[in-house]
Design an enzyme around this catalytic site. Structure first.
Site, PDB file in Angstrom:
ATOM      1  N   HIS A  42       4.723  -5.302   6.232  1.00  0.00           N
ATOM      2  CA  HIS A  42       5.779  -5.363   7.262  1.00  0.00           C
ATOM      3  C   HIS A  42       5.152  -5.796   8.587  1.00  0.00           C
ATOM      4  O   HIS A  42       4.464  -5.017   9.249  1.00  0.00           O
ATOM      5  CB  HIS A  42       6.450  -3.988   7.391  1.00  0.00           C
ATOM      6  CG  HIS A  42       7.585  -3.945   8.373  1.00  0.00           C
ATOM      7  ND1 HIS A  42       8.830  -3.466   8.058  1.00  0.00           N
ATOM      8  CD2 HIS A  42       7.668  -4.327   9.670  1.00  0.00           C
ATOM      9  CE1 HIS A  42       9.619  -3.543   9.122  1.00  0.00           C
ATOM     10  NE2 HIS A  42       8.934  -4.067  10.115  1.00  0.00           N
TER      11      HIS A  42
ATOM     12  N   HIS B 187       5.651  -8.918  12.076  1.00  0.00           N
ATOM     13  CA  HIS B 187       6.523  -9.871  12.795  1.00  0.00           C
ATOM     14  C   HIS B 187       5.637 -10.945  13.408  1.00  0.00           C
ATOM     15  O   HIS B 187       5.426 -10.970  14.626  1.00  0.00           O
ATOM     16  CB  HIS B 187       7.322  -9.146  13.878  1.00  0.00           C
ATOM     17  CG  HIS B 187       8.294  -8.155  13.347  1.00  0.00           C
ATOM     18  ND1 HIS B 187       9.608  -8.463  13.091  1.00  0.00           N
ATOM     19  CD2 HIS B 187       8.139  -6.857  12.979  1.00  0.00           C
ATOM     20  CE1 HIS B 187      10.234  -7.401  12.613  1.00  0.00           C
ATOM     21  NE2 HIS B 187       9.353  -6.412  12.525  1.00  0.00           N
TER      22      HIS B 187
ATOM     23  N   LYS C 117       7.108 -12.963  16.396  1.00  0.00           N
ATOM     24  CA  LYS C 117       7.215 -12.341  17.725  1.00  0.00           C
ATOM     25  C   LYS C 117       5.851 -12.180  18.386  1.00  0.00           C
ATOM     26  O   LYS C 117       5.768 -11.884  19.580  1.00  0.00           O
ATOM     27  CB  LYS C 117       7.825 -10.943  17.609  1.00  0.00           C
ATOM     28  CG  LYS C 117       9.297 -10.871  17.250  1.00  0.00           C
ATOM     29  CD  LYS C 117       9.772  -9.409  17.360  1.00  0.00           C
ATOM     30  CE  LYS C 117      11.253  -9.249  17.104  1.00  0.00           C
ATOM     31  NZ  LYS C 117      11.611  -9.193  15.686  1.00  0.00           N
TER      32      LYS C 117
ATOM     33  N   HIS D  44      15.323  -3.327   7.941  1.00  0.00           N
ATOM     34  CA  HIS D  44      14.905  -2.454   9.040  1.00  0.00           C
ATOM     35  C   HIS D  44      15.988  -1.378   9.168  1.00  0.00           C
ATOM     36  O   HIS D  44      17.156  -1.718   9.344  1.00  0.00           O
ATOM     37  CB  HIS D  44      14.839  -3.219  10.353  1.00  0.00           C
ATOM     38  CG  HIS D  44      13.575  -3.978  10.567  1.00  0.00           C
ATOM     39  ND1 HIS D  44      13.192  -5.019   9.778  1.00  0.00           N
ATOM     40  CD2 HIS D  44      12.593  -3.825  11.499  1.00  0.00           C
ATOM     41  CE1 HIS D  44      12.043  -5.494  10.212  1.00  0.00           C
ATOM     42  NE2 HIS D  44      11.645  -4.787  11.250  1.00  0.00           N
TER      43      HIS D  44
ATOM     44  N   GLU E 287      15.936   2.773  13.143  1.00  0.00           N
ATOM     45  CA  GLU E 287      14.791   2.889  14.051  1.00  0.00           C
ATOM     46  C   GLU E 287      15.312   3.587  15.309  1.00  0.00           C
ATOM     47  O   GLU E 287      15.512   2.953  16.347  1.00  0.00           O
ATOM     48  CB  GLU E 287      14.214   1.504  14.346  1.00  0.00           C
ATOM     49  CG  GLU E 287      12.873   1.554  15.063  1.00  0.00           C
ATOM     50  CD  GLU E 287      12.228   0.180  15.200  1.00  0.00           C
ATOM     51  OE1 GLU E 287      12.755  -0.791  14.609  1.00  0.00           O
ATOM     52  OE2 GLU E 287      11.202   0.090  15.890  1.00  0.00           O
TER      53      GLU E 287
ATOM     54  N   ASP F  47       3.542  -3.790  11.558  1.00  0.00           N
ATOM     55  CA  ASP F  47       4.697  -4.094  12.404  1.00  0.00           C
ATOM     56  C   ASP F  47       4.292  -5.081  13.509  1.00  0.00           C
ATOM     57  O   ASP F  47       3.617  -6.058  13.233  1.00  0.00           O
ATOM     58  CB  ASP F  47       5.335  -2.819  12.951  1.00  0.00           C
ATOM     59  CG  ASP F  47       6.849  -2.960  13.129  1.00  0.00           C
ATOM     60  OD1 ASP F  47       7.401  -3.996  12.732  1.00  0.00           O
ATOM     61  OD2 ASP F  47       7.478  -2.029  13.660  1.00  0.00           O
ATOM     62  N   ASN F  48       4.622  -4.807  14.755  1.00  0.00           N
ATOM     63  CA  ASN F  48       4.495  -5.812  15.815  1.00  0.00           C
ATOM     64  C   ASN F  48       3.103  -5.863  16.416  1.00  0.00           C
ATOM     65  O   ASN F  48       2.336  -4.909  16.325  1.00  0.00           O
ATOM     66  CB  ASN F  48       5.514  -5.500  16.905  1.00  0.00           C
ATOM     67  CG  ASN F  48       6.935  -5.555  16.387  1.00  0.00           C
ATOM     68  OD1 ASN F  48       7.351  -4.675  15.642  1.00  0.00           O
ATOM     69  ND2 ASN F  48       7.654  -6.594  16.738  1.00  0.00           N
TER      70      ASN F  48
HETATM   71 ZN   LIG Z   1       9.636  -4.432  12.002  1.00  0.00          ZN
END
Ligand SMILES: [Zn+2]
Length: 442
Positions: free
Chosen positions: A82, A84, A87, A234, A237, A334-335
């Site tokens: 997972h 991104h 981004k 997602h 959250e 994640d990010n």
């Molecule tokens: Zn995410």
């Protein structure tokens, strides 16, 4: 050129002696493990392939070169389920104004509309891939922001990068958009076309409580069934206990008798349910065959943040309870350096270290390393990844740490990463390479 601590022969044929490997990541018969779940092995490598995995110290007919790892932990290359990438690294031009979830959402949306050309997306995604590769990652699933014109911009870039990185990192993409967009037929047709043309048979969206949630999930599941797609959402959250779209997804999966794979990420509010509600939802998730990925670093950054107030909650889902119920559980990056998470470098060693601290994975079984290895590999349909097996590629991460406390106490910056038995250059890309994309008046 940085290849880490180990002096690896250039030949691709040699032995790694006294390698300490988590037994749960080894496909070999009769691997005896110690109380911490490790097996001390001698690993023979021939022409870049694992030729044997044997208990350390067994006599060998092979008189070739040997590298003594002296009990250092060895892992397979790891799997980040997972992320991104699209981004990534926009922080310098678009920071989160207050560290909140809404601040992240609005900042990324504004940056996407202003700046996300194919070239901008490509350069930042490639930067992320180079970081992950240097740290020892073998496979990545990234979500792709998929709204309006961005669909036609980002998906062809993903397809190009998947082809260019084949053999180094296996790359998968899953579409990301808010669940209310599911009601827009033209949007769903554009998404389905993009996934069919450039994707990996994955569909998904961001779910939260809207009146039309059940109908939207019916559309998503029907679209997945008609096209043979797996699903990746997602989910919840949020710190609002009323956020229960996870239960709606489990209900939809059971209602549609869905047989594909389903992954749900975040599920933060599950941890804030009343015990009887949590137990009911966890049981449904298990019954529906849904897998769960927790994103501990991003959750710790965004959840329970209020100016002037010390956070009381770590932000993570009920991962231990899900695991105990038989749900496949994972953790992931994640990010990275964007408004959803200001830090991060797609380093799964960091993810496991921080996940261990945030989720208290220690003192709770010795197989949690599977959550960044075999479990996400199976979910991504890459059964050969995330494990060491005879006949498999000699792809691994070598460290000097002799147990988990040595492993987690330091960042393992001097690790050596092998691909087909060869040590790769672990030099990380320089952030200055992205400066030309970061002008704030773009
Ligand atoms: Zn995410």
């Amino acid at each position: 050129m940085t290849t880490g601590f180990a002096a690896i022969p250039a030949s691709g044929s040699y032995r790694l002696n006294k390698a300490l490997v988590p037994a749960c990541l080894v496909s070999a018969e009769a691997v005896a493990s110690d109380r911490a779940g490790f097996a001390l092995l001698d690993i023979a490598i021939e022409d870049g392939v694992v030729a044997s995995l044997l208990p350390a110290g067994m006599p060998s007919l092979d008189a070739g070169h040997a590298v003594d790892l002296d009990g250092g932990i060895v892992l397979p290359r790891l799997v980040d389920v997972h992320t991104h990438l699209d981004k990534g690294h926009i922080w310098p031009r678009r920071p989160n104004p207050d560290g909140s979830f809404m601040g992240a959402l609005t900042s990324v949306g504004a940056d996407r509309e202003a700046n996300w050309t194919a070239q901008d997306v490509r350069v930042r995604m490639e930067f992320g891939l180079r970081c992950a590769f240097a740290h020892g990652t073998a496979a990545i699933r990234t979500h792709i922001d998929s709204l309006g014109p961005q669909i036609g911009i980002s998906w062809p870039v993903l397809a190009e990068l998947r082809a260019e990185w084949a053999g180094r990192i296996a790359l998968q993409g899953s579409p990301l958009f808010g669940v209310e967009a599911v009601a827009d037929d033209a949007h769903m047709q554009a998404i389905t076309r993009a996934v069919r043309a450039h994707g990996d048979g994955l569909l998904g969206c961001v779910t939260y409580m809207i009146p039309e949630l059940e109908a939207a999930l019916d559309t998503i599941f029907q679209t997945a069934i008609e096209n043979g797609f797996d699903l990746d959402f997602h989910v919840d959250e949020s710190n609002d206990p009323a956020a229960r779209s996870l239960e709606a997804i489990a209900d939809a999966a059971l209602r549609h008798r869905f047989t594909g794979r389903i992954l749900v990420g975040h599920c933060c509010s599950l941890a804030l349910q009343q015990p009887q509600d949590e137990a009911r939802i966890v049981a449904k998730v298990a019954e529906a065959g849904i897998a769960v990925v927790s994103l501990p670093m991003c959750n710790m950054y965004l959840q329970d943040r209020q100016a002037g107030r010390t956070p009381r909650w770590r932000g993570v889902t009920a991962l231990h309870e899900l695991k105990a119920a038989g749900v496949p559980v994972m953790i992931a990056s994640d990010n990275t350096r964007d408004p959803f998470y200001a830090y991060g470098d797609l380093d799964l060693v960091e993810v496991l270290r921080e996940g261990t601290r945030i989720l208290q994975l220690d003192h709770s079984g010795n197989d949690w390393v599977q959550s960044i290895a075999t479990t996400p590999a199976a979910l991504m349909g890459l059964p050969g990844q995330g494990r060491l097996s005879v006949g498999g590629p000699a792809d691994m991460i070598l460290t000097r740490a002799r147990d988990w406390t040595e492993f987690f106490a330091r960042p393992q910056a001097e690790r050596t990463v092998l691909i087909s038995g060869k040590a790769i250059d672990r030099t990380l890309p320089d952030y200055r390479e992205l400066d030309h994309l970061m002008s704030t008046d773009a």
